[in-house]
Design a protein around this motif. Structure first.
Motif, PDB file in Angstrom:
ATOM      1  N   ARG A 290       0.838  -1.194   0.000  1.00 34.04           N
ATOM      2  CA  ARG A 290       0.000   0.000   0.000  1.00 34.04           C
ATOM      3  C   ARG A 290       0.877   1.249   0.000  1.00 34.04           C
ATOM      4  NH1 ARG A 290       0.541   2.673   4.689  1.00 34.04           N
ATOM      5  NH2 ARG A 290       0.860   1.544   6.654  1.00 34.04           N
ATOM      6  N   VAL A 291       0.258   2.381  -0.192  1.00 33.41           N
ATOM      7  CA  VAL A 291       0.979   3.643  -0.090  1.00 33.41           C
ATOM      8  C   VAL A 291       1.570   3.760   1.319  1.00 33.41           C
ATOM      9  CG1 VAL A 291       0.778   6.151  -0.141  1.00 33.41           C
ATOM     10  CG2 VAL A 291      -0.502   4.760  -1.789  1.00 33.41           C
ATOM     11  N   GLY A 292       2.881   4.016   1.392  1.00 35.61           N
ATOM     12  CA  GLY A 292       3.551   4.107   2.685  1.00 35.61           C
ATOM     13  C   GLY A 292       3.898   2.771   3.296  1.00 35.61           C
ATOM     14  N   GLY A 293       3.755   1.696   2.527  1.00 38.48           N
ATOM     15  CA  GLY A 293       4.033   0.362   3.053  1.00 38.48           C
ATOM     16  C   GLY A 293       5.511   0.102   3.277  1.00 38.48           C
ATOM     17  N   LYS A 294       5.810  -1.001   3.972  1.00 42.75           N
ATOM     18  CA  LYS A 294       7.186  -1.335   4.335  1.00 42.75           C
ATOM     19  C   LYS A 294       7.584  -2.698   3.769  1.00 42.75           C
ATOM     20  CE  LYS A 294       6.131  -0.573   8.738  1.00 42.75           C
ATOM     21  NZ  LYS A 294       6.231  -0.392  10.209  1.00 42.75           N
ATOM     22  N   LEU A 295       8.763  -2.763   3.187  1.00 41.27           N
ATOM     23  CA  LEU A 295       9.340  -4.031   2.767  1.00 41.27           C
ATOM     24  C   LEU A 295      10.500  -4.340   3.705  1.00 41.27           C
ATOM     25  CD1 LEU A 295      10.102  -5.185  -0.880  1.00 41.27           C
ATOM     26  CD2 LEU A 295      11.454  -5.911   1.078  1.00 41.27           C
ATOM     27  N   LEU A 296      10.433  -5.481   4.374  1.00 42.87           N
ATOM     28  CA  LEU A 296      11.467  -5.886   5.329  1.00 42.87           C
ATOM     29  C   LEU A 296      12.333  -6.982   4.717  1.00 42.87           C
ATOM     30  CD1 LEU A 296       9.255  -6.216   8.549  1.00 42.87           C
ATOM     31  CD2 LEU A 296      10.329  -4.161   7.605  1.00 42.87           C
ATOM     32  N   THR A 297      13.640  -6.850   4.879  1.00 42.87           N
ATOM     33  CA  THR A 297      14.526  -7.877   4.349  1.00 42.87           C
ATOM     34  C   THR A 297      15.687  -8.131   5.304  1.00 42.87           C
ATOM     35  OG1 THR A 297      15.826  -8.584   2.433  1.00 42.87           O
ATOM     36  CG2 THR A 297      15.941  -6.244   3.020  1.00 42.87           C
ATOM     37  N   CYS A 298      16.130  -9.387   5.345  1.00 41.89           N
ATOM     38  CA  CYS A 298      17.263  -9.756   6.201  1.00 41.89           C
ATOM     39  C   CYS A 298      18.213 -10.690   5.466  1.00 41.89           C
ATOM     40  CB  CYS A 298      16.757 -10.420   7.488  1.00 41.89           C
ATOM     41  SG  CYS A 298      15.896 -11.983   7.195  1.00 41.89           S
ATOM     42  N   GLY A 299      18.059 -10.779   4.135  1.00 40.63           N
ATOM     43  CA  GLY A 299      18.927 -11.685   3.397  1.00 40.63           C
ATOM     44  C   GLY A 299      18.610 -11.652   1.917  1.00 40.63           C
ATOM     45  N   ALA A 300      19.251 -12.541   1.173  1.00 43.74           N
ATOM     46  CA  ALA A 300      19.073 -12.583  -0.280  1.00 43.74           C
ATOM     47  C   ALA A 300      19.393 -13.981  -0.783  1.00 43.74           C
ATOM     48  CB  ALA A 300      19.961 -11.549  -0.954  1.00 43.74           C
ATOM     49  N   THR A 301      18.644 -14.962  -0.329  1.00 44.35           N
ATOM     50  CA  THR A 301      18.982 -16.356  -0.627  1.00 44.35           C
ATOM     51  C   THR A 301      18.827 -16.702  -2.104  1.00 44.35           C
ATOM     52  OG1 THR A 301      16.736 -17.030  -0.019  1.00 44.35           O
ATOM     53  CG2 THR A 301      18.430 -17.162   1.693  1.00 44.35           C
ATOM     54  N   ALA A 302      17.999 -15.939  -2.849  1.00 45.06           N
ATOM     55  CA  ALA A 302      17.801 -16.229  -4.278  1.00 45.06           C
ATOM     56  C   ALA A 302      18.549 -15.261  -5.180  1.00 45.06           C
ATOM     57  CB  ALA A 302      16.317 -16.207  -4.613  1.00 45.06           C
ATOM     58  N   GLY A 303      19.370 -14.396  -4.587  1.00 49.31           N
ATOM     59  CA  GLY A 303      20.149 -13.458  -5.403  1.00 49.31           C
ATOM     60  C   GLY A 303      20.140 -12.065  -4.819  1.00 49.31           C
ATOM     61  N   PHE A 304      21.347 -11.469  -4.687  1.00 46.77           N
ATOM     62  CA  PHE A 304      21.473 -10.182  -4.003  1.00 46.77           C
ATOM     63  C   PHE A 304      21.361  -8.984  -4.944  1.00 46.77           C
ATOM     64  CE2 PHE A 304      25.711 -11.262  -5.456  1.00 46.77           C
ATOM     65  CZ  PHE A 304      26.198 -10.060  -5.942  1.00 46.77           C
ATOM     66  N   ASP A 305      21.296  -9.212  -6.256  1.00 48.42           N
ATOM     67  CA  ASP A 305      21.296  -8.093  -7.202  1.00 48.42           C
ATOM     68  C   ASP A 305      20.088  -8.150  -8.138  1.00 48.42           C
ATOM     69  OD1 ASP A 305      22.114 -10.379  -8.450  1.00 48.42           O
ATOM     70  OD2 ASP A 305      23.759  -9.444  -9.570  1.00 48.42           O
ATOM     71  N   PRO A 306      18.882  -8.110  -7.590  1.00 50.63           N
ATOM     72  CA  PRO A 306      17.690  -8.186  -8.435  1.00 50.63           C
ATOM     73  C   PRO A 306      17.501  -6.906  -9.241  1.00 50.63           C
ATOM     74  CG  PRO A 306      17.045  -7.595  -6.226  1.00 50.63           C
ATOM     75  CD  PRO A 306      18.531  -7.883  -6.184  1.00 50.63           C
ATOM     76  N   GLN A 307      16.664  -6.990 -10.278  1.00 50.83           N
ATOM     77  CA  GLN A 307      16.244  -5.777 -10.957  1.00 50.83           C
ATOM     78  C   GLN A 307      15.469  -4.914  -9.974  1.00 50.83           C
ATOM     79  OE1 GLN A 307      14.080  -7.163 -14.490  1.00 50.83           O
ATOM     80  NE2 GLN A 307      15.689  -6.223 -15.731  1.00 50.83           N
ATOM     81  N   GLU A 308      15.539  -3.611 -10.152  1.00 51.55           N
ATOM     82  CA  GLU A 308      14.823  -2.685  -9.274  1.00 51.55           C
ATOM     83  C   GLU A 308      13.861  -1.847 -10.107  1.00 51.55           C
ATOM     84  OE1 GLU A 308      13.368  -2.039  -6.642  1.00 51.55           O
ATOM     85  OE2 GLU A 308      15.122  -1.868  -5.330  1.00 51.55           O
ATOM     86  N   ASP A 309      12.835  -1.325  -9.474  1.00 49.75           N
ATOM     87  CA  ASP A 309      11.901  -0.410 -10.123  1.00 49.75           C
ATOM     88  C   ASP A 309      11.646   0.742  -9.162  1.00 49.75           C
ATOM     89  OD1 ASP A 309       9.804   0.956 -11.330  1.00 49.75           O
ATOM     90  OD2 ASP A 309       8.998  -0.865 -12.241  1.00 49.75           O
ATOM     91  N   LEU A 310      12.393   1.792  -9.339  1.00 47.88           N
ATOM     92  CA  LEU A 310      12.319   2.924  -8.421  1.00 47.88           C
ATOM     93  C   LEU A 310      10.965   3.626  -8.452  1.00 47.88           C
ATOM     94  CD1 LEU A 310      15.858   4.497  -8.962  1.00 47.88           C
ATOM     95  CD2 LEU A 310      15.101   3.004  -7.108  1.00 47.88           C
ATOM     96  N   ARG A 311      10.214   3.437  -9.526  1.00 50.86           N
ATOM     97  CA  ARG A 311       8.912   4.112  -9.617  1.00 50.86           C
ATOM     98  C   ARG A 311       8.001   3.747  -8.459  1.00 50.86           C
ATOM     99  NH1 ARG A 311       7.050   2.098 -15.364  1.00 50.86           N
ATOM    100  NH2 ARG A 311       7.783   0.184 -14.352  1.00 50.86           N
ATOM    101  N   PHE A 312       7.978   2.463  -8.100  1.00 53.37           N
ATOM    102  CA  PHE A 312       7.112   2.034  -7.000  1.00 53.37           C
ATOM    103  C   PHE A 312       7.568   2.624  -5.671  1.00 53.37           C
ATOM    104  CE2 PHE A 312       6.201  -1.203 -10.160  1.00 53.37           C
ATOM    105  CZ  PHE A 312       4.825  -1.297 -10.068  1.00 53.37           C
ATOM    106  N   ILE A 313       8.884   2.742  -5.504  1.00 52.29           N
ATOM    107  CA  ILE A 313       9.411   3.224  -4.229  1.00 52.29           C
ATOM    108  C   ILE A 313       9.033   4.682  -3.993  1.00 52.29           C
ATOM    109  CG2 ILE A 313      11.510   3.647  -2.889  1.00 52.29           C
ATOM    110  CD1 ILE A 313      12.737   1.201  -4.307  1.00 52.29           C
ATOM    111  N   TRP A 314       9.223   5.523  -5.026  1.00 56.62           N
ATOM    112  CA  TRP A 314       8.955   6.946  -4.768  1.00 56.62           C
ATOM    113  C   TRP A 314       7.498   7.327  -4.957  1.00 56.62           C
ATOM    114  CZ3 TRP A 314       7.245  10.055  -8.746  1.00 56.62           C
ATOM    115  CH2 TRP A 314       7.564   9.711 -10.068  1.00 56.62           C
TER     116      TRP A 314
END
Length: 335
Positions: free
Chosen positions: A249-273
């Motif tokens: 949702r708007v203002g939501g939080k994504l929590l992460t503590c690792g990267a077992t399937a890969g540490f360099d995924p594609q990113e999409d900054l549009r969703f973040i901002w």
């Protein structure tokens, strides 16, 4: 189980004549009764960029056992026969059990006395050994960093692993609604037994579309409408990363503590901002987190989920289960 160089499973070898440890100043030697395996052990075996592992190495972060030898300089706080759990992080001299310090995949293990936590008689060695790395990481991520609270909708990817089953239970203890993702119907049934309100088989359906079906598609112009989930837990990375952003949702939080399937995924900054999302990283645990977990287990509020237990010499088979993601909860090794 001794690792003398990085590589595949064949590099981790059972050695019967490895030298026994002796307690030095401020140290104790434990008879290991149980150690739990983590994906971290697989990373250690393979080798991790920037982390130098001194060889030969004995892996196994999470160690529970009985003291059999006490160093001469200790004042009497600890004695032979005491049941203990080890905080894997040496917070004084530095180092990590099972990585830079010989760990629990052995019959005997030497640690600094200041890393010991007294283990109540009511908690088994196996249950205790499951706690520090997986459950401790989950507690810090969900409560200290994520501030999960009553009424939150929490999506958990990889919910059937050691961290995942703990995240699920901790979110429910906080009063949240939990959507748990798993890859088999058997795992989904177990997740529901642990308290998951909704379950998603991510191999059969698109988990993003399923979240939209359940809670609506997040819309930055929706005003006060609560569409999507409040918090998503993703410690796998890889190709699930951007998809996870789309569930928030708007203002939501994504929590992460690792990267077992890969540490360099594609990113999409549009969703973040555009959705003003918060990406929050969480690293390891505090000693007080382990103590709190022991209290929750002793009070019956938190269940330690153990998939199966292996003898020491079958450690490679146990690690393969974790590598293939065929476990539900924790895998324990009992020397």
């Amino acid at each position: 189980m001794v690792l003398r160089e990085h590589g595949g499973p064949e590099k981790l070898v059972f050695e019967e004549n490895f030298p026994n440890p002796k307690a030095g100043e401020g140290e104790v030697v434990l008879r290991v009764r149980a150690t739990s395996l983590n994906y971290h052990d697989i990373f250690t075996r393979r080798g991790m960029p920037g982390i130098k592992v001194p060889f030969p190495a004995i892996m196994g972060l999470d160690v529970a056992g009985e003291i059999i030898e006490v160093g001469d300089t200790l004042s009497g706080e600890w004695k032979v026969g005491d049941r203990v759990l080890v905080d894997p992080i040496n917070r004084v001299e530095g180092g990590l059990v099972g990585e830079t310090i010989h760990g629990g995949l052995a019959e005997l293990c030497r640690v600094k006395a200041h890393q010991l936590i007294r283990l109540p008689d009511a908690i088994s060695f196996e249950a205790a050994a499951a706690l520090p790395c997986a459950y401790g990481t989950a507690l810090r991520m969900m409560y200290t960093i994520g501030e999960v609270g009553a009424g939150d909708r929490v999506l958990i990817l990889g919910a059937s692993g050691g961290v995942g089953v703990s995240c699920l239970q901790l979110a429910k203890l906080a009063g949240a609604e939990v959507i748990a993702c798993g890859g088999t119907e058997e795992k989904l049934a177990k997740l529901q037994e642990l308290g998951a309100d909704q379950v998603i088989n991510y191999l059969e359906v698109d988990f993003v579309k399923e979240v939209y079906r359940l809670y609506g598609k997040p819309n930055r112009r929706a005003g006060d409408a609560k569409l999507g989930v409040d918090i998503a837990v993703n410690y796998t990375g890889g190709d699930t990363w951007v998809k996870t952003l789309r569930t928030l949702r708007v203002g939501g939080k994504l929590l992460t503590c690792g990267a077992t399937a890969g540490f360099d995924p594609q990113e999409d900054l549009r969703f973040i901002w555009t959705f003003e999302l918060k990406i929050l990283g969480s690293n390891s645990w505090a000693r007080t987190d382990i103590e709190r977990l022991l209290e929750l287990v002793q009070q019956g509020e938190l269940k330690v989920v153990i998939d199966r237990t292996y003898p020491l010499e079958e450690t490679n088979s146990a690690l393969q289960l974790i590598e293939d993601r065929e476990v539900f909860g924790k895998v324990i090794v009992t020397p």
